[in-house]
Design an enzyme around this catalytic site. Structure first.
Site, PDB file in Angstrom:
ATOM      1  N   ASP A  20       0.625  -1.005   0.375  1.00  0.00           N
ATOM      2  CA  ASP A  20      -0.225   0.428   0.372  1.00  0.00           C
ATOM      3  C   ASP A  20       0.801   1.723   0.224  1.00  0.00           C
ATOM      4  O   ASP A  20       2.460   1.253   0.752  1.00  0.00           O
ATOM      5  CB  ASP A  20      -0.821  -0.175   1.100  1.00  0.00           C
ATOM      6  CG  ASP A  20      -2.338   1.085   1.192  1.00  0.00           C
ATOM      7  OD1 ASP A  20      -2.414   1.828   0.305  1.00  0.00           O
ATOM      8  OD2 ASP A  20      -2.785   1.051   2.029  1.00  0.00           O
ATOM      9  N   HIS A  37       2.192   3.087  -8.894  1.00  0.00           N
ATOM     10  CA  HIS A  37       1.861   1.944  -9.467  1.00  0.00           C
ATOM     11  C   HIS A  37       3.710   1.146 -10.137  1.00  0.00           C
ATOM     12  O   HIS A  37       3.974   0.343  -9.693  1.00  0.00           O
ATOM     13  CB  HIS A  37       1.058   0.936 -10.128  1.00  0.00           C
ATOM     14  CG  HIS A  37      -0.154   2.577  -8.926  1.00  0.00           C
ATOM     15  ND1 HIS A  37      -0.585   1.324  -7.745  1.00  0.00           N
ATOM     16  CD2 HIS A  37      -1.548   2.835  -9.725  1.00  0.00           C
ATOM     17  CE1 HIS A  37      -2.021   2.010  -7.097  1.00  0.00           C
ATOM     18  NE2 HIS A  37      -2.310   2.588  -8.812  1.00  0.00           N
ATOM     19  N   LEU A 132       9.929 -21.369  -3.845  1.00  0.00           N
ATOM     20  CA  LEU A 132       9.019 -20.249  -3.378  1.00  0.00           C
ATOM     21  C   LEU A 132       7.937 -19.987  -4.311  1.00  0.00           C
ATOM     22  O   LEU A 132       8.299 -19.963  -5.100  1.00  0.00           O
ATOM     23  CB  LEU A 132      10.262 -18.588  -3.590  1.00  0.00           C
ATOM     24  CG  LEU A 132       9.234 -17.621  -2.800  1.00  0.00           C
ATOM     25  CD1 LEU A 132       8.956 -17.743  -1.597  1.00  0.00           C
ATOM     26  CD2 LEU A 132       9.526 -16.316  -3.317  1.00  0.00           C
TER      27      LEU A 132
HETATM   28  C1  IPE Z   1      -5.630  -2.371  -0.067  1.00  0.00           C
HETATM   29  O1  IPE Z   1      -5.408  -0.804   0.090  1.00  0.00           O
HETATM   30  C2  IPE Z   1      -5.730  -3.385  -1.542  1.00  0.00           C
HETATM   31  C3  IPE Z   1      -3.662  -3.449  -2.173  1.00  0.00           C
HETATM   32  C4  IPE Z   1      -2.795  -3.494  -2.142  1.00  0.00           C
HETATM   33  C5  IPE Z   1      -4.371  -4.277  -3.372  1.00  0.00           C
HETATM   34  P1  IPE Z   1      -6.225   0.064  -0.462  1.00  0.00           P
HETATM   35  O2  IPE Z   1      -6.069   1.166  -0.734  1.00  0.00           O
HETATM   36  O3  IPE Z   1      -7.281  -0.512  -1.527  1.00  0.00           O
HETATM   37  O4  IPE Z   1      -6.761  -0.512   0.838  1.00  0.00           O
HETATM   38  P2  IPE Z   1      -7.726   0.885   1.629  1.00  0.00           P
HETATM   39  O5  IPE Z   1      -8.637   1.380   0.617  1.00  0.00           O
HETATM   40  O6  IPE Z   1      -6.952   2.429   1.945  1.00  0.00           O
HETATM   41  O7  IPE Z   1      -8.536   0.338   2.521  1.00  0.00           O
HETATM   42  C1  IPE Z   2      -2.098   0.430  -3.738  1.00  0.00           C
HETATM   43  O1  IPE Z   2      -1.410   1.751  -3.826  1.00  0.00           O
HETATM   44  C2  IPE Z   2      -1.973  -0.295  -4.400  1.00  0.00           C
HETATM   45  C3  IPE Z   2      -2.865  -0.777  -5.436  1.00  0.00           C
HETATM   46  C4  IPE Z   2      -4.244  -0.701  -4.273  1.00  0.00           C
HETATM   47  C5  IPE Z   2      -3.905  -0.826  -6.819  1.00  0.00           C
HETATM   48  P1  IPE Z   2      -2.642   2.828  -3.259  1.00  0.00           P
HETATM   49  O2  IPE Z   2      -2.940   2.839  -4.961  1.00  0.00           O
HETATM   50  O3  IPE Z   2      -3.981   2.224  -2.667  1.00  0.00           O
HETATM   51  O4  IPE Z   2      -1.847   4.311  -2.429  1.00  0.00           O
HETATM   52  P2  IPE Z   2      -2.261   4.423  -1.734  1.00  0.00           P
HETATM   53  O5  IPE Z   2      -3.057   4.026  -0.293  1.00  0.00           O
HETATM   54  O6  IPE Z   2      -3.468   5.851  -2.494  1.00  0.00           O
HETATM   55  O7  IPE Z   2      -1.581   5.831  -1.700  1.00  0.00           O
HETATM   56 MG    MG Z   3      -3.605   2.173  -0.205  1.00  0.00          MG
END
Ligand code: IPE
Ligand code: IPE
Ligand code: MG
Length: 237
Positions: A20, A37, A132
């Protein structure tokens, strides 16, 4: 990577990561979210290599949740395409390192056919590898996984009195997968966000402020070091 502080006999068998903070990483740099990303790919494959070096046998990463469809269509489309391209770029190298690639998640009609085919190809190519097992949770939701398991049990005609924890565990997406010993979430968020709800009943949780694109092997080592200081009791004394 400093492996000195790690006891090789007590590394977690299975580490799961909520990757995240990509969007915030990009925003801090005045870049579009998708640049975050893209930068996360390097972190991911560094972590795969570090996991191999640490002797970890199972690594599961949360790449796209069943809730991530709520994002703007442009970001969703970008992520679908990016995951496909990233898999194509990396699968030969993973195969060479002895990585078995697997996927966990719902294969509903929202997931493009071509991506499903790529996933199946990568899994087939690497099926015999054992260094792995690298599971990519894609269109994955913990509640959806439990619902799908219950549906399979009902479809198989299993009577109510035969439904127990083992029966449910055997009907999850990957019945061979051991429960994660350690779950890591980056970016300072302290929540599970529907990841592996059944499986992480007794996992140790590790939260870090580091944003996913900045996460490196040394951070994985730090998490494992912290894990080795925990006392796991599983309800006993
Ligand atoms: C969780 O992250 C999903 C992934 C890392 C793929 P999100 O960014 O979607 O989660 P919330 O919305 O902050 O809970
Ligand atoms: C996690 O990073 C990746 C996915 C959920 C696909 P985010 O896109 O949620 O990044 P933030 O949380 O907005 O910083
Ligand atoms: Mg996020």
């Amino acid at each position: 990577m400093d492996l000195e502080a790690i006891d090789p006999r007590r590394v977690p068998a299975h580490i799961a990561c909520v990757m995240d903070g990509n969007g915030r990483w990009a925003e801090k740099r005045g870049l579009p979210r998708t640049a975050g990303h893209a930068a996360g790919e390097e972190a991911l494959y560094e972590v795969v290599n570090a996991a191999i070096d640490l002797g970890i046998k199972w690594l599961t990463v949360y790449a796209f949740s069943t809730e991530n469809w709520k994002r703007p269509p442009d970001e969703v489309r970008w992520l679908l395409n990016f995951n496909e391209q990233s898999l194509l770029r990396r699968q030969a190298e993973l195969h060479e390192r002895g990585v078995r690639i697997r996927f966990a998640g719902r294969r509903d009609r929202k997931v493009p056919r071509r991506l499903v085919r790529r996933m199946d190809d990568a899994s087939a190519l690497t099926a015999d590898n054992r260094t792995l097992t690298f599971t990519i949770a894609f269109n994955y939701g913990g509640r959806a996984e439990i619902v799908d398991a219950v549906r399979k049990l009902v479809a198989d005609g299993v009577p109510a009195n035969r439904i127990d924890e083992r029966a449910i565990a055997r009907h999850l997406y990957d019945p061979d997968m051991p429960d994660p010993d350690l779950v890591i979430r980056t970016s300072g968020e302290h929540r599970i966000s529907n990841f592996l709800l059944w499986e992480l009943a007794y996992s140790e949780l590790f939260f870090t402020e580091v944003l996913w694109p900045d996460f490196r092997g040394e951070h994985l080592v730090e998490a494992v070091r912290e894990y080795q200081q925990r006392e796991r009791r599983f309800g006993a004394i």
